[in-house]
Scaffold this motif. Structure first.
Motif, PDB file in Angstrom:
ATOM      1  N   GLY A   1      -2.589   8.802   3.157  1.00  0.00           N
ATOM      2  CA  GLY A   1      -2.269   8.102   4.399  1.00  0.00           C
ATOM      3  C   GLY A   1      -0.838   8.237   4.865  1.00  0.00           C
ATOM      4  N   LEU A   2      -0.109   9.216   4.322  1.00  0.00           N
ATOM      5  CA  LEU A   2       1.287   9.390   4.733  1.00  0.00           C
ATOM      6  C   LEU A   2       1.407  10.288   5.961  1.00  0.00           C
ATOM      7  N   VAL A   3       0.402  11.115   6.229  1.00  0.00           N
ATOM      8  CA  VAL A   3       0.331  11.897   7.462  1.00  0.00           C
ATOM      9  C   VAL A   3      -1.083  11.769   8.017  1.00  0.00           C
TER      10      VAL A   3
ATOM     11  N   GLU B   1       0.827  -1.206   0.000  1.00  0.00           N
ATOM     12  CA  GLU B   1       0.000   0.000   0.000  1.00  0.00           C
ATOM     13  C   GLU B   1       0.865   1.262   0.000  1.00  0.00           C
ATOM     14  N   ILE B   2       2.090   1.150   0.533  1.00  0.00           N
ATOM     15  CA  ILE B   2       2.998   2.294   0.608  1.00  0.00           C
ATOM     16  C   ILE B   2       3.735   2.506  -0.713  1.00  0.00           C
ATOM     17  N   GLU B   3       4.131   1.452  -1.376  1.00  0.00           N
ATOM     18  CA  GLU B   3       5.018   1.557  -2.544  1.00  0.00           C
ATOM     19  C   GLU B   3       4.473   2.456  -3.659  1.00  0.00           C
ATOM     20  N   PRO B   4       3.167   2.414  -3.989  1.00  0.00           N
ATOM     21  CA  PRO B   4       2.680   3.318  -5.042  1.00  0.00           C
ATOM     22  C   PRO B   4       2.798   4.801  -4.676  1.00  0.00           C
ATOM     23  N   GLN B   5       2.842   5.111  -3.365  1.00  0.00           N
ATOM     24  CA  GLN B   5       2.995   6.499  -2.927  1.00  0.00           C
ATOM     25  C   GLN B   5       4.468   6.879  -2.757  1.00  0.00           C
TER      26      GLN B   5
END
Length: 396
Positions: free
Chosen positions: A309-311, A290-294
């Motif tokens: 969802g990063l902050v 879920e993190i890798e695309p961002q």
């Protein structure tokens, strides 16, 4: 795209996409804020922005300002609106030294404000430009230990303003921040810039508050080395290098990378990038997928980062203090006193920390370098694998 200034003469499609996204978001917020403040429609504000800049009388006729006058008149009007005398107006020094205390009753609580500002560098690194705003693991670790062991400190806000920098150093700083988080209630507050290594060090698992315009994310890793052989030949400089070990000359500035050397360095970049993804996934309590695309080195504004969802929250230091007060279970009538770390330097300390000559910052060559090198200049010039924001953004 952090190395594009050395390898390209124009923006890459990826850079253009990211920069346009940032600019669109910034422009949209400027329009919305002006429209709300001047009680106009966004369409009118956009039309006015296309017409500007304006001379002062025209700005008034367009409704962008209400009155044309001098500062003493504005001060008198402000005092009258507040119902106080002009002598009660707070001086800038007093304002800057004032603590944040929403209530005067109840217990007095102490919150540490740990300021993490500057390029992230390894121990013993100094800036070639005489800039002492560097984040070094030893100093940050010592401050974290000092705060953690101080029983009078009830909670901590870590205020980050950093473009990132050295990959190993940012990992060491994150470790120190995690140790602090285990011993005190912590909230992360992002200032103008908390990107790459600056974002990495925020992955303690605590709530993260960013400004809507904070440059953040930039989850990526870069390595680069110059090959100056052609330049040396033009200058009539020759070099001979003796090595032992197949990859001993991998950092040579007088030879290109061999395919084997490139593969060896790729191992390091991939290893650190995958570790970056894991640490973010742990800190944000999300799967790596879920993190890798961002990630992929992409820079986001705080508003965009929150959507992804990063902050956790949008706001400034006051919002972070509210969250940490709730996390530390302060009473509603408790007052808050802020202690800033590192402490402010005295005038004598600032004087003694200046470079030996004033040329470090004043020379045209250094001014050009500072304005044209990417963010994280000090880390770039000291080499190594970097977690650093790929570009700088100046809004005019």
């Amino acid at each position: 795209d952090a190395g594009d200034i050395f390898t390209r003469t124009s923006m890459s499609p990826e850079t253009r996409e990211a920069m346009n996204s940032i600019l669109d978001d910034m422009y949209g917020r400027v329009v919305a804020t002006l429209a709300a403040g001047r009680k106009m429609s966004p369409e009118i504000i956009k039309a006015l922005l296309d017409e500007g800049p304006f001379l002062a009388p025209v700005a008034r006729s367009k409704g962008l300002v209400d009155e044309l006058n001098y500062e003493p008149v504005a001060r008198k009007a402000a005092a009258g609106k507040a119902g106080v005398s002009e002598s009660a107006i707070v001086k800038d020094r007093a304002y800057l030294s004032a603590g944040w205390s929403p209530k005067s009753a109840g217990k007095r609580r102490r919150v540490a404000l740990l300021v993490a500002q500057g390029d992230i560098v390894r121990a013993g690194t100094s800036s070639p430009f005489g800039d002492d705003q560097l984040l070094e693991p030893g100093e940050m670790g010592a401050l974290a230990k000092e705060i953690a062991s101080d029983r009078t400190i009830d909670a901590v806000v870590i205020r980050i303003d950093s473009p990132g920098g050295d990959a190993v150093a940012s990992d060491e700083i994150l470790s120190a921040m995690k140790d602090l988080s285990r011993r005190k209630p912590v909230v992360i507050s992002m200032s103008d810039l908390a990107a790459s290594g600056g974002y990495y060090m925020a992955m303690t698992g605590d709530p993260i508050v960013a400004e809507a315009g904070t440059l953040t994310g930039s989850i990526g890793v870069i390595y680069g080395k110059p090959n100056l052989k052609g330049l040396y030949e033009k200058l009539g400089i020759s070099t001979d290098t003796l090595t032992r070990g197949k990859y001993a000359g991998i950092d040579s500035t007088t030879a290109p990378l061999t395919p084997e050397g490139r593969a060896k360095l790729r191992e390091g970049v991939d290893f650190i990038y995958s570790g970056f993804l894991r640490k973010v996934a742990e800190g944000r309590r999300k799967p790596v997928a879920e993190i890798e695309p961002q990630a992929q080195g992409r820079v986001w504004l705080g508003s965009q980062a929150r959507e992804r969802g990063l902050v956790d929250e949008l706001g400034g230091l006051s919002k972070a203090l509210e969250l940490v007060a709730a996390k530390a279970k302060f009473g509603k009538d408790d007052s808050i006193a802020i202690s800033t770390y590192p402490r402010k330097k005295s005038f004598f300390e600032q004087l003694m920390s200046l470079p030996e000559t004033g040329m470090a910052k004043a020379s045209p060559a250094n001014a050009w370098l500072l304005s044209n090198m990417p963010a994280g200049t000090a880390a770039w010039l000291n080499g190594g694998l970097l977690r650093v924001i790929p570009f700088s953004v100046d809004l005019h």
